[in-house]
Design a protein around this motif. Structure first.
Motif, PDB file in Angstrom:
ATOM      1  N   VAL A 104       0.640  -1.266  -0.123  1.00 19.19           N
ATOM      2  CA  VAL A 104       0.146   0.097  -0.152  1.00 19.19           C
ATOM      3  C   VAL A 104       1.040   1.414  -0.329  1.00 19.19           C
ATOM      4  O   VAL A 104       1.865   1.019   0.405  1.00 19.19           O
ATOM      5  CB  VAL A 104      -0.737  -0.008   0.996  1.00 19.19           C
ATOM      6  N   GLN A 105       0.204   2.159  -0.084  1.00 18.71           N
ATOM      7  CA  GLN A 105       1.017   3.777  -0.397  1.00 18.71           C
ATOM      8  C   GLN A 105       0.844   4.933   0.848  1.00 18.71           C
ATOM      9  O   GLN A 105      -0.695   4.399   1.195  1.00 18.71           O
ATOM     10  CB  GLN A 105       0.721   4.060  -1.836  1.00 18.71           C
ATOM     11  N   MET A 106       1.651   5.206   0.856  1.00 15.12           N
ATOM     12  CA  MET A 106       1.036   6.577   1.879  1.00 15.12           C
ATOM     13  C   MET A 106       1.368   6.032   3.482  1.00 15.12           C
ATOM     14  O   MET A 106       1.890   4.892   3.410  1.00 15.12           O
ATOM     15  CB  MET A 106      -0.472   7.126   1.825  1.00 15.12           C
ATOM     16  N   TRP A 107       1.528   7.411   4.427  1.00 15.60           N
ATOM     17  CA  TRP A 107       2.429   6.466   5.053  1.00 15.60           C
ATOM     18  C   TRP A 107       0.812   5.776   6.210  1.00 15.60           C
ATOM     19  O   TRP A 107       1.366   5.100   7.375  1.00 15.60           O
ATOM     20  CB  TRP A 107       2.251   8.115   6.027  1.00 15.60           C
ATOM     21  N   ASP A 108       0.194   6.071   5.786  1.00 17.04           N
ATOM     22  CA  ASP A 108      -1.522   5.652   6.610  1.00 17.04           C
ATOM     23  C   ASP A 108      -2.300   4.628   5.821  1.00 17.04           C
ATOM     24  O   ASP A 108      -2.842   4.161   5.562  1.00 17.04           O
ATOM     25  CB  ASP A 108      -2.834   7.009   6.775  1.00 17.04           C
ATOM     26  N   GLY A 109      -1.659   4.406   4.607  1.00 15.47           N
ATOM     27  CA  GLY A 109      -2.071   2.895   3.849  1.00 15.47           C
ATOM     28  C   GLY A 109      -3.034   3.345   2.752  1.00 15.47           C
ATOM     29  O   GLY A 109      -3.661   2.756   2.975  1.00 15.47           O
ATOM     30  N   ARG A 110      -3.005   5.078   2.390  1.00 12.33           N
ATOM     31  CA  ARG A 110      -5.020   4.689   1.988  1.00 12.33           C
ATOM     32  C   ARG A 110      -4.984   4.640   0.432  1.00 12.33           C
ATOM     33  O   ARG A 110      -5.903   4.998  -0.128  1.00 12.33           O
ATOM     34  CB  ARG A 110      -5.193   6.486   2.689  1.00 12.33           C
ATOM     35  N   LYS A 111      -4.124   4.815   0.407  1.00 14.28           N
ATOM     36  CA  LYS A 111      -3.629   4.584  -1.265  1.00 14.28           C
ATOM     37  C   LYS A 111      -3.169   3.095  -1.182  1.00 14.28           C
ATOM     38  O   LYS A 111      -1.974   2.647  -0.812  1.00 14.28           O
ATOM     39  CB  LYS A 111      -3.143   5.297  -1.896  1.00 14.28           C
ATOM     40  N   ASP A 116      -3.413   4.768  -7.812  1.00 18.83           N
ATOM     41  CA  ASP A 116      -4.036   5.849  -7.220  1.00 18.83           C
ATOM     42  C   ASP A 116      -3.239   6.434  -6.515  1.00 18.83           C
ATOM     43  O   ASP A 116      -4.017   7.656  -6.008  1.00 18.83           O
ATOM     44  CB  ASP A 116      -4.723   4.143  -6.008  1.00 18.83           C
ATOM     45  N   GLN A 117      -1.473   6.367  -5.968  1.00 21.01           N
ATOM     46  CA  GLN A 117      -0.930   7.222  -5.160  1.00 21.01           C
ATOM     47  C   GLN A 117      -0.645   7.815  -6.204  1.00 21.01           C
ATOM     48  O   GLN A 117      -0.972   9.884  -5.677  1.00 21.01           O
ATOM     49  CB  GLN A 117      -0.251   6.359  -4.478  1.00 21.01           C
ATOM     50  N   ALA A 118      -0.631   8.537  -7.440  1.00 20.74           N
ATOM     51  CA  ALA A 118      -0.090   9.369  -8.790  1.00 20.74           C
ATOM     52  C   ALA A 118      -1.573  10.436  -8.357  1.00 20.74           C
ATOM     53  O   ALA A 118      -1.139  11.805  -8.537  1.00 20.74           O
ATOM     54  CB  ALA A 118       0.135   8.989  -9.280  1.00 20.74           C
ATOM     55  N   LYS A 119      -2.682   9.505  -8.435  1.00 20.61           N
ATOM     56  CA  LYS A 119      -3.522  11.116  -8.636  1.00 20.61           C
ATOM     57  C   LYS A 119      -3.991  11.814  -7.504  1.00 20.61           C
ATOM     58  O   LYS A 119      -4.656  12.705  -7.228  1.00 20.61           O
ATOM     59  CB  LYS A 119      -4.934   9.854  -8.542  1.00 20.61           C
ATOM     60  N   GLY A 120      -3.374  11.125  -6.468  1.00 20.00           N
ATOM     61  CA  GLY A 120      -3.907  12.339  -5.012  1.00 20.00           C
ATOM     62  C   GLY A 120      -3.559  13.353  -4.620  1.00 20.00           C
ATOM     63  O   GLY A 120      -4.295  14.220  -4.858  1.00 20.00           O
ATOM     64  N   PRO A 121      -2.343  13.310  -5.026  1.00 23.96           N
ATOM     65  CA  PRO A 121      -1.565  14.882  -4.841  1.00 23.96           C
ATOM     66  C   PRO A 121      -1.812  15.694  -5.967  1.00 23.96           C
ATOM     67  O   PRO A 121      -1.736  16.825  -5.371  1.00 23.96           O
ATOM     68  CB  PRO A 121      -0.159  14.867  -5.068  1.00 23.96           C
ATOM     69  N   ILE A 122      -1.985  15.007  -6.809  1.00 30.64           N
ATOM     70  CA  ILE A 122      -2.116  16.540  -8.334  1.00 30.64           C
ATOM     71  C   ILE A 122      -3.730  17.373  -7.484  1.00 30.64           C
ATOM     72  O   ILE A 122      -4.184  18.339  -8.067  1.00 30.64           O
ATOM     73  CB  ILE A 122      -2.637  16.136  -9.948  1.00 30.64           C
ATOM     74  N   GLU A 123      -5.074  16.103  -6.643  1.00 34.12           N
ATOM     75  CA  GLU A 123      -6.417  17.508  -6.562  1.00 34.12           C
ATOM     76  C   GLU A 123      -6.230  17.369  -5.417  1.00 34.12           C
ATOM     77  O   GLU A 123      -6.744  18.549  -5.309  1.00 34.12           O
ATOM     78  CB  GLU A 123      -7.119  15.991  -7.551  1.00 34.12           C
ATOM     79  N   ALA A 124      -5.192  16.935  -4.655  1.00 38.70           N
ATOM     80  CA  ALA A 124      -4.956  17.293  -3.133  1.00 38.70           C
ATOM     81  C   ALA A 124      -5.133  18.786  -2.790  1.00 38.70           C
ATOM     82  O   ALA A 124      -4.318  19.645  -3.419  1.00 38.70           O
ATOM     83  CB  ALA A 124      -4.643  17.042  -2.244  1.00 38.70           C
ATOM     84  N   THR A 125      -6.104  20.341  -2.893  1.00 32.95           N
ATOM     85  CA  THR A 125      -5.956  21.170  -2.140  1.00 32.95           C
ATOM     86  C   THR A 125      -4.764  21.994  -1.547  1.00 32.95           C
ATOM     87  O   THR A 125      -4.316  22.537  -2.376  1.00 32.95           O
ATOM     88  CB  THR A 125      -7.383  21.083  -1.420  1.00 32.95           C
ATOM     89  N   GLY A 126      -4.198  21.176  -0.124  1.00 31.45           N
ATOM     90  CA  GLY A 126      -2.767  21.483  -0.168  1.00 31.45           C
ATOM     91  C   GLY A 126      -1.919  21.148  -0.244  1.00 31.45           C
ATOM     92  O   GLY A 126      -0.606  21.599  -0.132  1.00 31.45           O
TER      93      GLY A 126
END
Length: 330
Positions: A104-111, A116-126
């Protein structure tokens, strides 16, 4: 559950000396690619362009490589990463090295995958703060990208899913291997110093590191509360609990891999430990926060020399340099 883990811990410690002397070694295997995202040279090259392209962010100045820079161990060298609007985020940017092997990816394994992970930071507001539709419009205006997407994925194939597939394909090429540790187990006993060999025996024995840091890339892909103190803008970070909602996971974070670990300082999910020496000291004292602490984390009673030996072993996990040539962008 906790009683089961304690029982496992006792068993692992009992056999740890045998591990150090016998079959502890696992070489880094060939990278596997998902059935729905098979590797090609052209796809990897496209993913590399996208990885380094700041136009994937809303501000047009943040790329994947901004926070996962090859020159900084595929991280950013900061305790906690800086996102959109130059705001400090709550966690340390994990290295991309060997991420293709993680379950799994991310420190909390949410991806659940690199795609799945590659899309997350692109749209993340922060983080990159980019609207997917706007990104597709921007890239479609660049003939070079249109041509490459068509070649790799087919006509009218520029979608966020295919962007993620290309980036994930490139990230799976970032592999640390053929370290002094590998050479030692391949028969070159001069590849590791006597201090590093002692550190290896400690790693699989007295120091109990291998309970969580095991396998070919030195991670169990599990989640553990190791007692890291809070730092940065997040005064409370529940980690894996945010995904699992299990009280057992409060304060637990994913075990990072250790190959080429010297390159990705600082350490821990929030960057609280500046050096590997600091990390060893942290574990030797049994962590800092005792609430919901993993039963694996206890004071180790290491001597000053043993601490030095452990650091030498971690240095021996540095693989051959991963050479990167910055791509020409469309």
């Amino acid at each position: 559950m906790r009683q089961l883990i304690i029982a496992v811990l006792v068993g692992m410690v009992s056999f740890s000396t045998a591990w150090a002397e016998e079959s502890v070694y696992e070489r880094v295997p060939e990278m596997k690619h998902p059935a729905d995202n098979k590797w090609s040279k052209e796809k990897e090259a496209l993913g590399k362009m996208l990885y380094f392209d700041p136009r994937l962010s809303g501000s047009n100045w943040i790329s994947c490589a901004t926070c996962h820079n090859p020159g900084l161990g595929w991280g950013d060298g900061l305790p906690r990463t800086i996102g959109d609007g130059q705001k400090e985020l709550g966690r340390h940017a994990p290295t991309v090295i060997n991420s293709g092997y993680f379950e799994v990816q991310m420190w909390d394994g949410r991806k659940k995958s690199l795609e799945d992970q590659a899309k997350g930071p692109i749209e993340a507001t922060g983080e990159m703060n980019q609207n997917f539709d706007e990104l597709i419009r921007e890239l479609k205006a660049l003939p070079g990208y249109v041509k490459r997407f068509t070649s790799v994925f087919g006509t009218n194939s520029m979608t966020i899913d295919n962007i993620a597939k290309a980036i994930a394909t490139y990230e799976r090429s970032v592999v640390s291997k053929n370290a002094p540790y590998d050479k030692y187990w391949a028969g070159d006993k001069s590849a590791m110093s006597s201090s590093a060999v002692k550190g290896m025996n400690l790693f699989f024995g007295k120091a109990k590191c291998a309970i969580c840091h095991n396998g070919p890339v030195f991670t169990d892909s599990g989640f553990h509360n190791i007692g890291v103190k809070a730092a940065g803008p997040l005064k409370v970070d529940l980690g894996r609990y945010n995904e699992s909602k299990s009280d057992f996971d409060k304060g637990a974070f994913k075990t990072p891999g250790l190959r080429s670990i010297t390159q990705s300082a600082p350490y821990m999910h929030n960057g609280t430990e500046a050096t590997l020496k600091d990390v060893i000291e942290f574990y030797d004292r049994g962590g800092d926060i005792k609430e919901n602490l993993s039963p694996f984390i206890t004071p180790l009673g290491l001597t000053a020399q043993e601490k030095k030996d452990l650091v030498e072993f971690l240095i021996a996990l540095d693989g051959e340099p991963i050479e990167v040539i910055f791509p020409d962008l469309p």
